[in-house]
Design a protein around this motif. Structure first.
Motif, PDB file in Angstrom:
ATOM      1  N   GLY A  27       0.782  -1.227   0.000  1.00 44.69           N
ATOM      2  CA  GLY A  27       0.000   0.000   0.000  1.00 44.69           C
ATOM      3  C   GLY A  27       0.809   1.269   0.000  1.00 44.69           C
ATOM      4  N   LYS A  28       2.151   1.159  -0.045  1.00 45.54           N
ATOM      5  CA  LYS A  28       2.979   2.353   0.045  1.00 45.54           C
ATOM      6  C   LYS A  28       3.405   2.899  -1.302  1.00 45.54           C
ATOM      7  CE  LYS A  28       4.586   1.375   4.609  1.00 45.54           C
ATOM      8  NZ  LYS A  28       5.669   1.300   5.543  1.00 45.54           N
ATOM      9  N   GLN A  29       3.359   2.087  -2.319  1.00 46.54           N
ATOM     10  CA  GLN A  29       3.747   2.538  -3.646  1.00 46.54           C
ATOM     11  C   GLN A  29       2.623   2.220  -4.614  1.00 46.54           C
ATOM     12  OE1 GLN A  29       7.302   0.374  -4.513  1.00 46.54           O
ATOM     13  NE2 GLN A  29       8.610   2.026  -3.776  1.00 46.54           N
ATOM     14  N   LEU A  30       2.710   2.818  -5.757  1.00 50.33           N
ATOM     15  CA  LEU A  30       1.745   2.530  -6.810  1.00 50.33           C
ATOM     16  C   LEU A  30       2.473   1.943  -8.000  1.00 50.33           C
ATOM     17  CD1 LEU A  30      -0.445   5.755  -6.799  1.00 50.33           C
ATOM     18  CD2 LEU A  30      -0.991   3.556  -5.803  1.00 50.33           C
ATOM     19  N   LYS A  31       1.875   0.948  -8.602  1.00 46.75           N
ATOM     20  CA  LYS A  31       2.387   0.431  -9.863  1.00 46.75           C
ATOM     21  C   LYS A  31       2.096   1.466 -10.938  1.00 46.75           C
ATOM     22  CE  LYS A  31       1.251  -4.320  -8.682  1.00 46.75           C
ATOM     23  NZ  LYS A  31       0.419  -5.453  -9.017  1.00 46.75           N
ATOM     24  N   ASN A  32       2.929   1.511 -11.928  1.00 47.75           N
ATOM     25  CA  ASN A  32       2.690   2.363 -13.081  1.00 47.75           C
ATOM     26  C   ASN A  32       2.435   3.808 -12.679  1.00 47.75           C
ATOM     27  OD1 ASN A  32       2.724  -0.085 -14.561  1.00 47.75           O
ATOM     28  ND2 ASN A  32       0.579  -0.355 -14.033  1.00 47.75           N
ATOM     29  N   GLN A  33       3.323   4.338 -11.894  1.00 43.18           N
ATOM     30  CA  GLN A  33       3.152   5.705 -11.429  1.00 43.18           C
ATOM     31  C   GLN A  33       3.261   6.702 -12.577  1.00 43.18           C
ATOM     32  OE1 GLN A  33       6.218   5.475  -8.459  1.00 43.18           O
ATOM     33  NE2 GLN A  33       4.722   5.229  -6.831  1.00 43.18           N
ATOM     34  N   VAL A  34       2.660   7.851 -12.378  1.00 35.80           N
ATOM     35  CA  VAL A  34       2.654   8.902 -13.388  1.00 35.80           C
ATOM     36  C   VAL A  34       3.536  10.047 -12.890  1.00 35.80           C
ATOM     37  CG1 VAL A  34       1.209  10.532 -14.648  1.00 35.80           C
ATOM     38  CG2 VAL A  34       0.335   8.256 -14.099  1.00 35.80           C
ATOM     39  N   TYR A  35       4.393  10.551 -13.782  1.00 32.30           N
ATOM     40  CA  TYR A  35       5.319  11.623 -13.447  1.00 32.30           C
ATOM     41  C   TYR A  35       5.073  12.815 -14.356  1.00 32.30           C
ATOM     42  CZ  TYR A  35       7.905   7.995 -10.977  1.00 32.30           C
ATOM     43  OH  TYR A  35       8.262   6.996 -10.119  1.00 32.30           O
ATOM     44  N   ARG A  36       5.262  14.017 -13.805  1.00 31.83           N
ATOM     45  CA  ARG A  36       5.285  15.213 -14.641  1.00 31.83           C
ATOM     46  C   ARG A  36       6.622  15.253 -15.348  1.00 31.83           C
ATOM     47  NH1 ARG A  36       2.577  18.428 -10.403  1.00 31.83           N
ATOM     48  NH2 ARG A  36       0.506  18.828 -11.200  1.00 31.83           N
ATOM     49  N   PRO A  37       6.653  15.792 -16.557  1.00 32.85           N
ATOM     50  CA  PRO A  37       7.939  15.888 -17.256  1.00 32.85           C
ATOM     51  C   PRO A  37       8.965  16.641 -16.408  1.00 32.85           C
ATOM     52  CG  PRO A  37       6.138  16.450 -18.734  1.00 32.85           C
ATOM     53  CD  PRO A  37       5.561  16.311 -17.355  1.00 32.85           C
ATOM     54  N   GLY A  38      10.165  16.054 -16.257  1.00 33.56           N
ATOM     55  CA  GLY A  38      11.239  16.691 -15.518  1.00 33.56           C
ATOM     56  C   GLY A  38      11.130  16.557 -14.010  1.00 33.56           C
ATOM     57  N   ASP A  39      10.129  15.891 -13.485  1.00 35.42           N
ATOM     58  CA  ASP A  39       9.941  15.730 -12.035  1.00 35.42           C
ATOM     59  C   ASP A  39      10.359  14.325 -11.643  1.00 35.42           C
ATOM     60  OD1 ASP A  39       9.191  15.985  -9.375  1.00 35.42           O
ATOM     61  OD2 ASP A  39       7.203  16.793  -9.833  1.00 35.42           O
ATOM     62  N   ILE A  40      11.079  14.176 -10.496  1.00 35.88           N
ATOM     63  CA  ILE A  40      11.520  12.849 -10.073  1.00 35.88           C
ATOM     64  C   ILE A  40      10.526  12.191  -9.110  1.00 35.88           C
ATOM     65  CG2 ILE A  40      13.957  13.346 -10.448  1.00 35.88           C
ATOM     66  CD1 ILE A  40      14.166  13.747  -7.357  1.00 35.88           C
ATOM     67  N   ARG A  41       9.540  12.956  -8.646  1.00 32.66           N
ATOM     68  CA  ARG A  41       8.551  12.393  -7.735  1.00 32.66           C
ATOM     69  C   ARG A  41       7.274  12.069  -8.506  1.00 32.66           C
ATOM     70  NH1 ARG A  41       7.437  16.939  -4.180  1.00 32.66           N
ATOM     71  NH2 ARG A  41       8.150  18.034  -5.999  1.00 32.66           N
ATOM     72  N   PRO A  42       6.678  10.884  -8.229  1.00 29.40           N
ATOM     73  CA  PRO A  42       5.415  10.554  -8.909  1.00 29.40           C
ATOM     74  C   PRO A  42       4.286  11.444  -8.375  1.00 29.40           C
ATOM     75  CG  PRO A  42       5.955   8.878  -7.299  1.00 29.40           C
ATOM     76  CD  PRO A  42       7.120   9.832  -7.327  1.00 29.40           C
ATOM     77  N   LEU A  43       3.318  11.632  -9.223  1.00 30.75           N
ATOM     78  CA  LEU A  43       2.152  12.380  -8.792  1.00 30.75           C
ATOM     79  C   LEU A  43       1.363  11.553  -7.787  1.00 30.75           C
ATOM     80  CD1 LEU A  43       1.002  13.744 -12.238  1.00 30.75           C
ATOM     81  CD2 LEU A  43       2.032  15.048 -10.407  1.00 30.75           C
ATOM     82  N   ALA A  44       0.706  12.240  -6.861  1.00 27.93           N
ATOM     83  CA  ALA A  44      -0.084  11.547  -5.847  1.00 27.93           C
ATOM     84  C   ALA A  44      -1.348  10.982  -6.481  1.00 27.93           C
ATOM     85  CB  ALA A  44      -0.455  12.531  -4.735  1.00 27.93           C
ATOM     86  N   PRO A  45      -1.816   9.826  -5.960  1.00 30.97           N
ATOM     87  CA  PRO A  45      -3.060   9.259  -6.487  1.00 30.97           C
ATOM     88  C   PRO A  45      -4.247  10.088  -6.073  1.00 30.97           C
ATOM     89  CG  PRO A  45      -2.324   8.014  -4.595  1.00 30.97           C
ATOM     90  CD  PRO A  45      -1.244   9.035  -4.875  1.00 30.97           C
ATOM     91  N   GLU A  46      -5.387   9.784  -6.673  1.00 31.09           N
ATOM     92  CA  GLU A  46      -6.634  10.507  -6.338  1.00 31.09           C
ATOM     93  C   GLU A  46      -6.966  10.355  -4.879  1.00 31.09           C
ATOM     94  OE1 GLU A  46      -9.874   9.288  -8.795  1.00 31.09           O
ATOM     95  OE2 GLU A  46      -8.883   9.944 -10.601  1.00 31.09           O
TER      96      GLU A  46
END
Length: 161
Positions: A142-161
């Motif tokens: 429950g701590k990570q998400l598969k297939n995370q989505v990133y903004r271009p140039g950002d190293i952190r994944p976007l938070a889920p809904e």
């Protein structure tokens, strides 16, 4: 609008002459009924084109005008707009959308669309298959998400809904 010449004598025509027999029930049960009960009716109705015999889709706004002294109905006022071009454009949009959907659903490339906050808005079947249908699904811990989505140039994944 209904295919009559400008010098045509319309005085002998009745309202039923402008309406297809199949639409007369709507004229009486919906349109005239609403005018009697509410004093107005707005909606789409088909008129007969006297020249071609075909239908003309019209959007009407109609109302009963009352005598200011007696309050009794005096006139029926109606404004109609031919919506043939609008109907044609709507059909072309539906056809175009269906074609685009068919192309996207059947292409071999995966397509995943996200909004600016990383929420998945659309996934085509190829992308779903590539990602095993686990788009944004949480991992067992429950701590990570598969297939995370990133903004271009950002190293952190976007938070889920």
């Amino acid at each position: 609008m209904v295919g009559l010449e400008k010098d045509y004598n319309v005085h002998h025509l009745e309202q039923e002459d402008f309406v297809f027999k199949s639409d007369q029930h709507k004229l009486y049960n919906e349109v005239l009924s609403a005018l009697v009960q509410n004093g107005r009716w707005d909606g789409e109705f088909q008129l007969k084109n006297f020249k071609t015999g075909g239908p003309i889709p019209i959007y009407f706004s109609a109302g009963i005008l009352k005598d200011p002294l007696t309050g009794h109905p005096k006139l029926l006022a109606a404004i109609g707009h031919d919506v043939t071009d609008i109907k044609k454009a709507q059909e072309e949009l539906r056809e175009g959308a269906a074609l685009l959907k068919s192309i996207i659903d059947n292409m071999g490339e995966g397509l995943l669309v996200c909004d600016h906050d990383g929420r998945t808005l659309f996934v085509n079947p190829a992308a779903s298959k590539m990602l095993s249908g686990q788009i944004g699904d949480p991992l067992p811990n429950g701590k990570q998400l598969k297939n995370q989505v990133y903004r271009p140039g950002d190293i952190r994944p976007l938070a889920p809904e």
